[in-house]
Design a protein around this motif. Sequence first.
Motif, PDB file in Angstrom:
ATOM      1  N   ASP A  80      35.872  44.833  39.267  1.00  0.00           N
ATOM      2  CA  ASP A  80      35.770  44.084  38.117  1.00  0.00           C
ATOM      3  C   ASP A  80      35.614  44.594  36.588  1.00  0.00           C
ATOM      4  O   ASP A  80      35.715  44.122  35.706  1.00  0.00           O
ATOM      5  N   ILE A  91      37.192  38.035  34.639  1.00  0.00           N
ATOM      6  CA  ILE A  91      36.129  37.405  35.445  1.00  0.00           C
ATOM      7  C   ILE A  91      35.906  35.854  34.984  1.00  0.00           C
ATOM      8  O   ILE A  91      34.944  35.452  35.880  1.00  0.00           O
ATOM      9  N   THR A  92      36.438  35.505  33.977  1.00  0.00           N
ATOM     10  CA  THR A  92      35.892  34.118  33.598  1.00  0.00           C
ATOM     11  C   THR A  92      36.296  33.097  34.760  1.00  0.00           C
ATOM     12  O   THR A  92      35.896  32.163  34.669  1.00  0.00           O
ATOM     13  N   THR A  93      37.211  33.242  35.348  1.00  0.00           N
ATOM     14  CA  THR A  93      37.942  32.415  36.276  1.00  0.00           C
ATOM     15  C   THR A  93      37.104  32.338  37.828  1.00  0.00           C
ATOM     16  O   THR A  93      37.505  31.668  38.734  1.00  0.00           O
ATOM     17  N   LYS A  94      36.325  33.515  37.732  1.00  0.00           N
ATOM     18  CA  LYS A  94      35.711  33.792  39.036  1.00  0.00           C
ATOM     19  C   LYS A  94      34.009  33.392  38.976  1.00  0.00           C
ATOM     20  O   LYS A  94      33.424  33.665  37.927  1.00  0.00           O
ATOM     21  N   SER A  95      33.482  33.164  40.381  1.00  0.00           N
ATOM     22  CA  SER A  95      32.333  32.808  40.423  1.00  0.00           C
ATOM     23  C   SER A  95      31.307  34.073  40.410  1.00  0.00           C
ATOM     24  O   SER A  95      31.995  35.083  40.669  1.00  0.00           O
ATOM     25  N   TYR A  96      29.961  34.130  40.063  1.00  0.00           N
ATOM     26  CA  TYR A  96      29.027  35.311  40.435  1.00  0.00           C
ATOM     27  C   TYR A  96      29.150  35.864  41.882  1.00  0.00           C
ATOM     28  O   TYR A  96      29.270  36.865  42.065  1.00  0.00           O
ATOM     29  N   THR A 134      31.438  35.295  43.822  1.00  0.00           N
ATOM     30  CA  THR A 134      32.926  36.027  44.223  1.00  0.00           C
ATOM     31  C   THR A 134      32.616  37.651  43.648  1.00  0.00           C
ATOM     32  O   THR A 134      33.024  38.505  44.273  1.00  0.00           O
ATOM     33  N   ILE A 135      32.279  37.634  42.416  1.00  0.00           N
ATOM     34  CA  ILE A 135      32.244  39.035  41.800  1.00  0.00           C
ATOM     35  C   ILE A 135      31.245  40.023  42.659  1.00  0.00           C
ATOM     36  O   ILE A 135      31.569  41.148  42.705  1.00  0.00           O
ATOM     37  N   ALA A 154      32.617  41.057  46.003  1.00  0.00           N
ATOM     38  CA  ALA A 154      33.654  42.169  45.983  1.00  0.00           C
ATOM     39  C   ALA A 154      33.142  43.436  45.429  1.00  0.00           C
ATOM     40  O   ALA A 154      33.566  44.471  45.828  1.00  0.00           O
TER      41      ALA A 154
END
Length: 932
Positions: A334, A444-449, A451-452, A455
């Motif tokens: 990311d 990254i605004t569409t992802k949860s912490y 998820t980030i 990854a």
Amino acid sequence: MKIRKSLFIVIFMFGVVRVFAQSQPLKLWYKQPAQKWTDALPVGNGRIGGMVYGGVVEDHIQYNEQTLWTGGPRDYNRKGAVKYLEPIRKLLSEGKQAEAEAMAQQHFMGMKSNELNYAADSAKWFNAMKDIRPPLKSKEWTPITLPTEQGWETAPGLEGLDGAVWFTTTVNVPPDWQGKNLVLNLGRIRDIDFTYVNGKRIGSTNGTAYRKYTIPAADVHLGSNQLSVLVVNFYDKGGFTSNTKTLSVYPEGRESDVISLAGAWHYHVQDDNPPAYPRYNADYQPFADLYLQFPKQEITDYKRDLDLTNATVHVTYKADGVNYAREYFSSAPDQVMAVHLTADKPGKITLEALLSSLHKNYVIRKIDDHTLAISLKVKDGVLRGVSYLHVQSIGGKVVVSPKSISVTGANEATFYLTAATNFKNYHDVSGNPEAICKKQIAAITTKSYATIKAAHIRDYQKYFNTFSIDLGKGENADLPTDERILKFGKSPDPSFISLYMQFGRYLLISSSRPGGGPANLQGLWNNLLTPPWGSKFTTNINLEMNYWPAELLNLSTCSEPFFSIVDDLAKTGHETAVEHYGAPGWVLHHNTDLWRGTAPVNASNHGIWVSGAAWLCHQLWEHYLYSGDKGFLQKRAYPEMKGAAEFFVHFLVKNPKTGCLISTPSNSPEHGGLVAGPTMDHQIIRDLFKNCIEAAKVLNIDRAFADTLKLKYSQIAPNKIGKYGQLQEWLEDKDDTTDTHRHISHMWGVYPGTDITFKTPELLKAAEQSMKYRGDEGTGWSIAWKVNIWARMHQGDHAYLMLSKLLSPADVSSGKEKGGVYHNLFDAHPPFQIDGNFGGAAGLAEMLLQSQGDAIELLPALPTALPQGNIKGICARGGFVLDFEWQNGQLKNVEVFSKLGKTCRLSYAGKTVDIETQKGKSYRFNADLKQL
């Protein structure tokens, strides 16, 4: 009975899943926040790196972006330099080294930035400065403590400052000094001073010479006297740089009756915009700083750690019955750095986040209701940087002002930081950093912490989990890392060695990723506008050492940025070969930077060293030997190897005394001045020719060129044994047995080369003699090189002694740093230089496995201090990956995985076996090398 939970590492290799236990947690941890930069913990994704301090009231994350450097695209070559090549050679052949160096300095060194305009610009600026008198208004003065031994740049507010600065203090002259001339001792000042007493100039000096001025008695007042000094500094360190004892005043002839001037002074910046100082190379730059400010609280149970298994830093503590936790990492998927804050009770996350930078030209601005930005421009350079700081919270209130982000009463909060510059490549700076940052934050605004983070860990572990080592626990294994460092030399701690090796792998993964640039002198991390040695790519060992562990420790993919810089340097190095040597192919001297300069730099007594390209090519060939990647060899490695060889076919000249081919002019890095025929050059050139011949054979091409190389190879001046039984560093037998210089360049043929092996016992004995004369001390990277050399000589206990020195504390109680490790395990040159971390990791591996010869040697230099252990995922040339175990200093078993299906020759304790392997299959053996 308490059972320790084991950490399991899963390796995915050619569809095979292997699971094995790691008996010790791989963590650096501490009971207190970082007090200084070399206490802070590094995170990095190959492009964005951060140093986490972990403070409680104020946390500090200093961060870097890999492409932020000074300077810009330019021609580094000096036109017409080739005219002086033969005259320099002639002077050297006549024994006129000083004359040769003088001619080379004037006519053969590369071009500096702003070299043509600087004299006129600086004279005009300087003349305006020297006629200025000190300010009279007290509000124009700022307190400072002098001297600043490392330069005024270490004082808050003066970071990176060049220019003209006034300093002032009062001197109270006692009655018994009346009528006496006074001696004013100001010590070393950089670069020019104009010194006044009571408004009258008493002296001025240019350079770093010690200042000692006489103040006539007639100009001295009883009681208070005003001492004012204008210091003019053009570049790098400025100000009073001697120690506190030096700064003083005393009556003439009464030196013992001294008044110290060290301590409280005031300063005023007169002008901080001198003309851009001519520079041979650019400097890697810090980007900015993120500060997280929290309400003051009484805390307990503080802990700070770096978990190498998932590349995350953590800070935990308790306050007012609440457990607080922070987690930090730098994500490659990311392209953001993340800081995640939580508490075990709702509404307890309150803080203010601020951005700042050491760069003079920066602006902070609001982007939207969740995002702050900082924009900056490098002084005396073309690069611009932009960084976005974005916050997401659960609960509470977020307010973004033009200067900061505040979070109040949140259940949890996550900050995402990204950074970019306008750099595209070494000749294109048309990038749009604003657009890059905007895109990365939007993604990254569409992802949860969660998820980030998942990854990030998944991506990191595909590199890290290819290797494991367990050397046993030791009595200090449960202590904080800083305490383990202090105790390491006094009691066994084998798991600390495992941790150090894995930390080296962590640093390489974090600072060198495919698609990015290579690790520099400090990897990815730098907090200074004028970093040590510019934090450049030094190519007379340091850049190469950064990649010594890559193939062996199963991180071959991390070498991709190294191959990329070689691609660039082969192009710019061709221009240097033409302009400076009238030669085909390409050449590289001892330093390069983001703009890929290849000309000789710094000073002629060490800057004219011609073997950089050939050494880089050695590592291209090594990658082929480990990987068997014929496409890489054909399309990438061999053309660059051939180009480097073509240069030397033209460059080598016949020594009229011996008839041998020699390399001249050159240098034995960075030792002994400009010479003809240093041993290291000849070892590296032989290696290059040998590898080119073999590569041409593999690819079935260039037979005529290979024949030329074979002929030249046979004519190169051989290694020679001197009068002390030593391996000669130069053509002449002039080695000094008391010389303990940090560079051991003539040992290149032992490691990393193969010019001197057990097949050349007399030369190997001479190399050992030279190593004994040089001694066991040194800077961090020098000690790391010695680890590898002693391992190659199969002297495990001596190699371990050097490893122990590498792991000794650099921060000693006397306050004087030495080679070793800082609290965060960064290698100390001193100061910090990352190559020792990488060289040390490679050196431990060399003790356990070697494959540079005809066989894979198991435990070739096992030290008695490491009687048991197991290692999984270590690589050998020929495309083999090995797991093996030993107990009581003896091999227990070994498993070999074949990636290429080649013949495998194993060697241990005088036994050798050959096995024909199939690609993708594993083979197990017992201690007697009998197949199971």
